[in-house]
Motif scaffolding. Structure first.
Motif, short mmCIF file in Angstrom:
data_model
loop_
_atom_site.label_atom_id
_atom_site.label_comp_id
_atom_site.label_asym_id
_atom_site.label_seq_id
_atom_site.Cartn_x
_atom_site.Cartn_y
_atom_site.Cartn_z
N PRO A 25 15.38 -64.05 26.79
CA PRO A 25 16.22 -65.22 26.96
C PRO A 25 17.11 -65.16 28.20
O PRO A 25 17.73 -64.13 28.48
N ASP A 27 19.08 -68.15 28.61
CA ASP A 27 20.13 -68.87 27.88
C ASP A 27 19.42 -69.40 26.63
O ASP A 27 18.28 -69.02 26.38
N PRO A 28 20.06 -70.24 25.80
CA PRO A 28 19.39 -70.62 24.54
C PRO A 28 18.08 -71.40 24.72
O PRO A 28 17.28 -71.47 23.79
N SER A 82 11.12 -61.52 21.76
CA SER A 82 11.64 -60.66 22.82
C SER A 82 11.09 -59.24 22.72
O SER A 82 10.50 -58.84 21.71
N ALA A 113 23.10 -60.34 30.01
CA ALA A 113 24.06 -60.95 29.07
C ALA A 113 23.82 -62.45 29.01
O ALA A 113 24.59 -63.22 29.59
N PRO A 114 22.76 -62.88 28.30
CA PRO A 114 22.48 -64.32 28.26
C PRO A 114 23.63 -65.07 27.59
O PRO A 114 24.08 -64.67 26.52
N PRO A 115 24.12 -66.15 28.21
CA PRO A 115 25.20 -66.91 27.60
C PRO A 115 24.70 -67.65 26.35
O PRO A 115 23.51 -67.93 26.22
N THR A 116 25.61 -67.93 25.43
CA THR A 116 25.23 -68.63 24.20
C THR A 116 25.13 -70.13 24.41
O THR A 116 24.56 -70.83 23.58
N ALA A 117 25.66 -70.62 25.51
CA ALA A 117 25.51 -72.04 25.85
C ALA A 117 24.58 -72.19 27.05
O ALA A 117 24.47 -71.28 27.88
N LYS A 118 23.93 -73.33 27.12
CA LYS A 118 22.98 -73.61 28.20
C LYS A 118 23.67 -73.54 29.56
O LYS A 118 24.78 -74.05 29.73
#
Ligand code: CTP
Ligand code: CA
Length: 236
Positions: A25, A27-28, A82, A113-118
């Motif tokens: 991922p 992002d989401p 993943s 560190a994929p963000p939790t928001a787009k």
């Protein structure tokens, strides 16, 4: 193969095959992926089932029409996305397995560190770079750990030749580095593999020595690899 009945030489054996390609991922809604079709791994799982094995297929982002026939034939199919999920599923199944074959294309790196928001674009602003970190090497770990005594560990490598080294040079170095019992090396970008539906793999041992070469359909390559595995499986 074309001649003779299928040997039931994997009866009573549990084999784990990973197939497909992992997705990491960003992002989401976005991911880093690869073009692996998963067909060689699915052919390996089907060939093992036909030879009598109990099969667990760890399916990384495979289309349902590829996995349904295997599930109908009694294979356990574990869907993962993943590399972290694939690693966990493979290692869990490997605790009960006589053979583990890593046919999946595993992403070498993942976003740190994929963000939790787009992620949104900002007009006129340069995009933020995506920091990557290295994934664990699932195959090398399996070869080092041997989650079950006597377990046979097998990898796959698609290689291209270059100025410095041939396909087999790269394959031999990788075989020594990974520590797997067998490494099936596939020359990509050569006429044979491109023009026809014919595949050709050279199977190397952990020292990088050639064990056998197999050419044919993905199913024939699969059976050739199981022949090589059957020769080194400890007796039951
Ligand atoms: N593999 C793995 N875990 C990784 C990367 C690869 O288990 N993080 C496995 C693959 O499933 C395959 C074998 O290792 O069975 C070889 O994969 P390949 O990508 O050819 O090897 P790498 O060590 O990643 O080397 P390269 O730099 O050529 O990609
Ligand atoms: Ca790789």
């Amino acid at each position: 193969g074309a001649a003779g009945p299928v040997p039931r030489d994997l009866a009573g054996r549990h084999v784990v095959v990973s197939a497909g390609g992992t997705r990491e991922p960003i992002d989401p809604v976005r991911f880093i992926g690869n073009r692996s079709s998963g067909r060689q791994g699915v052919a390996l799982a089907a060939a093992a089932a036909a030879r009598g094995a109990q099969v667990t297929l760890v399916a990384a982002n495979l289309a349902a029409d590829l996995t349904e026939p295997l599930a109908a034939a009694g294979a356990a199919v574990v869907a993962v996305a993943s590399t972290a999920e694939l690693r966990q599923a493979v290692r869990s199944a490997a605790e009960r397995a006589d053979v583990v074959v890593m046919a999946a294309a595993v992403a070498d790196f993942r976003p740190a560190a994929p963000p939790t928001a787009k992620i949104k674009k900002v007009a006129g602003a340069a995009p933020a770079p995506i920091e990557l970190v290295e994934n664990p090497d699932v195959l090398a770990e399996l070869a080092a750990d041997r989650l079950r005594p006597g377990q046979v560990v097998v990898g796959f490598a698609a290689e291209t030749g270059d100025d410095g080294a041939s396909v087999l040079d790269h394959g031999r170095a990788k075989a020594r580095r990974k520590g797997a019992d067998l490494l099936a090396v596939n020359a990509v970008g050569e006429n044979l593999g491109f023009v026809t539906d014919v595949n050709e793999v050279t199977v190397l041992d952990a020292r990088g020595e050639t064990v056998t070469s197999v050419a044919g359909s993905k199913r024939e390559v699969a059976d050739g690899l199981w022949d090589a595995v059957a020769k080194i499986l400890p007796s039951m």
